[in-house]
Write an enzyme that holds these catalytic residues in place. Structure first.
Site, PDB file in Angstrom:
ATOM      1  N   THR A 256       6.883  62.580   1.915  1.00  0.00           N
ATOM      2  CA  THR A 256       7.469  61.269   2.257  1.00  0.00           C
ATOM      3  C   THR A 256       6.376  60.473   2.980  1.00  0.00           C
ATOM      4  O   THR A 256       5.550  59.848   2.324  1.00  0.00           O
ATOM      5  CB  THR A 256       8.734  61.406   3.134  1.00  0.00           C
ATOM      6  OG1 THR A 256       8.436  62.182   4.282  1.00  0.00           O
ATOM      7  CG2 THR A 256       9.862  62.040   2.357  1.00  0.00           C
TER       8      THR A 256
ATOM      9  N   LYS B 207       6.060  69.929   3.536  1.00  0.00           N
ATOM     10  CA  LYS B 207       5.947  68.492   3.803  1.00  0.00           C
ATOM     11  C   LYS B 207       6.438  68.248   5.237  1.00  0.00           C
ATOM     12  O   LYS B 207       7.213  69.026   5.795  1.00  0.00           O
ATOM     13  CB  LYS B 207       6.758  67.659   2.828  1.00  0.00           C
ATOM     14  CG  LYS B 207       8.252  67.757   2.896  1.00  0.00           C
ATOM     15  CD  LYS B 207       9.003  66.956   3.926  1.00  0.00           C
ATOM     16  CE  LYS B 207       8.616  65.514   3.998  1.00  0.00           C
ATOM     17  NZ  LYS B 207       9.494  64.822   5.041  1.00  0.00           N
TER      18      LYS B 207
ATOM     19  N   THR C  93      11.894  65.830   9.701  1.00  0.00           N
ATOM     20  CA  THR C  93      12.150  66.739   8.577  1.00  0.00           C
ATOM     21  C   THR C  93      10.869  67.431   8.193  1.00  0.00           C
ATOM     22  O   THR C  93       9.865  66.780   7.954  1.00  0.00           O
ATOM     23  CB  THR C  93      12.733  66.001   7.363  1.00  0.00           C
ATOM     24  OG1 THR C  93      13.991  65.497   7.737  1.00  0.00           O
ATOM     25  CG2 THR C  93      12.892  66.931   6.170  1.00  0.00           C
TER      26      THR C  93
ATOM     27  N   GLU D 140       2.441  61.628  11.700  1.00  0.00           N
ATOM     28  CA  GLU D 140       2.377  60.170  11.530  1.00  0.00           C
ATOM     29  C   GLU D 140       1.450  59.505  12.541  1.00  0.00           C
ATOM     30  O   GLU D 140       1.713  59.537  13.748  1.00  0.00           O
ATOM     31  CB  GLU D 140       3.791  59.573  11.629  1.00  0.00           C
ATOM     32  CG  GLU D 140       4.629  59.904  10.387  1.00  0.00           C
ATOM     33  CD  GLU D 140       6.111  59.587  10.530  1.00  0.00           C
ATOM     34  OE1 GLU D 140       6.825  59.729   9.530  1.00  0.00           O
ATOM     35  OE2 GLU D 140       6.549  59.224  11.627  1.00  0.00           O
TER      36      GLU D 140
ATOM     37  N   ASN E 231       6.510  53.541  12.600  1.00  0.00           N
ATOM     38  CA  ASN E 231       7.931  53.844  12.759  1.00  0.00           C
ATOM     39  C   ASN E 231       8.796  52.678  13.165  1.00  0.00           C
ATOM     40  O   ASN E 231      10.027  52.751  13.058  1.00  0.00           O
ATOM     41  CB  ASN E 231       8.113  55.019  13.715  1.00  0.00           C
ATOM     42  CG  ASN E 231       7.839  56.317  12.992  1.00  0.00           C
ATOM     43  OD1 ASN E 231       8.519  56.622  12.018  1.00  0.00           O
ATOM     44  ND2 ASN E 231       6.819  57.041  13.429  1.00  0.00           N
TER      45      ASN E 231
END
Lengths: 413, 413
Positions: A139, A165, A189, A273, A401
């Site tokens: 993702t 992932k 996740t 991220e 985000n």
């Protein structure tokens, strides 16, 4: 094992977003699942289907988490398993499912149905196919995460591989049934799918996976948020032809599995991220194991510690502050804080027994400059030890985000 | 009461950095202190000096927290109290002390000694002097925080005023003795100094302060980090001449104190480092009070929820995710999530009983657009309620707190 990743599974743009993994023969299987009380439909289906310790296929979509989607979400997750079973002439219970992406949207079932119909034709046991599967579950990941190793059980060569992932909403705390033991600390996740051609009884596989996850996926944090979808699955199909496992074989398998899980877990943190640094927080000398874990998580999730890591600032004040408000027992006059890098094994201390050392600011800055370094904390109170793989907090993380409400597709999970 | 703020107390540039508050006559006094196990020297001195329920003066420096400074730090904090006592012809025990700023550096005692000698000559009971005191305790604050009110106890007009500071390392959890009760949840430097000319017995004052702090300073979070120095002090010198307090008077005083503490606490969140929005998280229907508090803190400290607030994104998926991993009991199918703004009392719901409502994305975006809004969460499981004043997470916060190692003076607390 065969696998493939392809497009048309979900609704998030052009990338591959549907992956399948299929064993040629029935396999033993084990799983670890998020202990978040808000638990996605595919997790519920997995917990149910894996109860018998068997599985033969996994189907995963990315871009949509199928979480908080009510009875329809559960029906859709079951349909995913059912459709795949139909294509492969299996029972629905032989198929496990996974989803990752935005929470609260219904699965785009027309896409999923079409995708499943097509993807089984592309199944392949090549490394390229596995690579495509790793790509299809991404993702916010910037790169696919995969590993494969070979080792011997007795005289037999055995293979173990995995894909994973995860980049945000990362602080998994998984258990075999998705129920949080009272002793489990609070913790994205992350998904990981492991396959091996070793022959291992289901109960043994479950025990091995639980141990491997405890010191890998359950010991990472990017942002301290635990997802509704965290899942690790392993399928062992026995095609290597190894015989009954000796104690030595079991140890070999366990250490191979630990290695594969830890490498995949670290890939998740490194690809967190917007992160610029991965910090391995090593706590020792805690009064208890639980204290060690709590201390490491308090430091690894502190906004102020994480921003100082981003700035390359060896700020021990924020570290000891985070230790002090953690549930772990801490005595200021006993705390040692030091650094090491993989290349330089020698520790550089910023704090000894609660007092700043004479190490220069420049030397300490050098110690926290590399993109990966270890933070060593000794509470000097007992024998409790813990390791947490953590990340810094960057402007890029915030920018990513906060998203862009004028472009709802930019809004993450 | 007299007060003043002036320069020369600490070593952080040109701003005022030394404040004193002095009562003309002995006062009853009470305090609430950080429950961080790493506790700064001035906090230790305060806890000790306030044990008898009396005080007549407070001296505070900013720029240096005098935390993690060992035996020398404790000696310095005692000397601060001693010097002030000398100047005012009091006993050292009559003087309380406070410090805020960077952790781990020794106080610049030559500055402090010189500063204390000068500052007592400038003491004044004007609003300007109080304003200068509020300025002198600022660190990363962009503006001074002050409030003063008048009310009646019986026929007597009574005054109550306060100053506060705090912008980062903010999630206080204070208790009267700095010891964390088992029931207290885990939770910057914030300092607040309150004075009143009401006449109140020390034990009553302590009880009133504890109650007021529980629903104000202990219910705010900017970044989830609890400081080593959090302190709230109140001095009541009785000069208003009110008589013995009736039950009604006590209620009046309590509600006045609650009001002053809550307004100051909200000023801290509004001035939180780099923040763009203050969100009041209102949880109700929790199984227990403790659950309500845990649920509110899980949401208010989630990096993903906070970044969505920054983006103006009404993302309920991240909110329910944070509820799900909180220690509070949560059942997906029961959760309601809605918004209101001070100007519009009507709630706009994004989620009802765990299912998204038909409210449009545009309407929800409007609900979370104001710089201040309320997030309403109903767990529908019981009667537990909690309110947490929280802030968003911005790139500015990260930029500010990562600092600049080439300019160590830029590195925060």
């Amino acid at each position: 094992m065969k696998s493939i990743g392809t497009g048309k599974g979900s609704n998030k743009g052009q990338k591959r977003d549907l992956a399948v993994i299929v064993s040629e023969v029935p396999a033993t299987a084990a799983g670890m699942f998020t202990t978040n009380q808000i638990c996605a439909a595919p997790v519920k289906v997995c917990v149910n289907h894996i109860a018998n310790g068997k599985a033969q296929a996994v189907v995963i979509n990315s871009g949509n988490a199928n979480a908080c989607t009510g009875p329809r979400g559960l029906k859709d997750a079951k349909e995913m398993a059912g459709l795949m079973a139909q294509e492969l002439l299996l029972q629905p219970e032989d198929v496990l499912v996974g989803s990752t992406g935005r929470i609260g949207l219904q699965l785009p079932m027309p896409n999923i149905r079409k995708g499943i119909g097509q993807i089984v034709k592309e199944l392949d046991d090549s490394p390229t196919a596995a690579h495509h599967a790793a790509e299809a579950i991404m993702t916010s990941d910037t790169q696919p995460k995969e590993i494969a190793i070979e080792f011997k059980l007795g005289r037999q060569t055995v293979r173990l591989g995995g894909i994973a992932k995860g980049a945000g909403m990362i602080q998994p705390g998984m258990s075999p049934n998705g129920i949080r033991p009272a002793s489990m600390p609070l913790h994205a996740t992350m998904l990981s799918y492991l396959t091996t051609d070793a022959k291992i009884p289901a109960a043994t596989l479950k025990r091995c996976l639980r141990e491997a996850v405890a010191s890998s996926f359950n010991c990472i944090t990017v942002d301290g948020d635990m997802s509704t979808n965290d899942t690790v699955l392993i399928l062992a199909n026995g095609l290597s032809g190894n015989g009954k496992l000796s104690d030595k074989d079991l140890k070999t398998f366990q250490s191979a599995l630990n290695h594969v899980c830890l490498e995949l877990a670290k890939m998740i943190v490194r690809d967190g991220e917007g992160i610029s640094r991965m910090v391995t927080v090593r706590v020792k000398g805690a009064k208890t194991q639980k204290d060690a874990d709590a201390a490491a998580r308090s430091v690894g999730n502190s906004a102020l510690v994480k921003t100082s890591w981003n700035g390359g600032d060896p700020n021990w004040g924020r570290i000891i502050d985070a230790l002090g408000y953690s549930p772990a027992k801490v005595i200021e006059e006993k705390v040692d804080i030091g650094y090491s890098t993989p290349s330089r094994k020698k520790l550089v201390y910023s704090l000894k027994k609660g007092r700043p050392t004479r190490t220069s600011f420049k030397t300490l800055c050098k110690a926290v400059e590399p993109t990966e370094f270890d933070l060593h904390i000794n509470l000097n109170l007992g024998k409790g030890k813990a390791i947490l793989y953590a990340a810094d907090l960057t402007e890029k993380y915030v920018d990513y985000n906060k998203g862009d409400i004028s472009d709802p597709a930019s809004l993450g999970g």
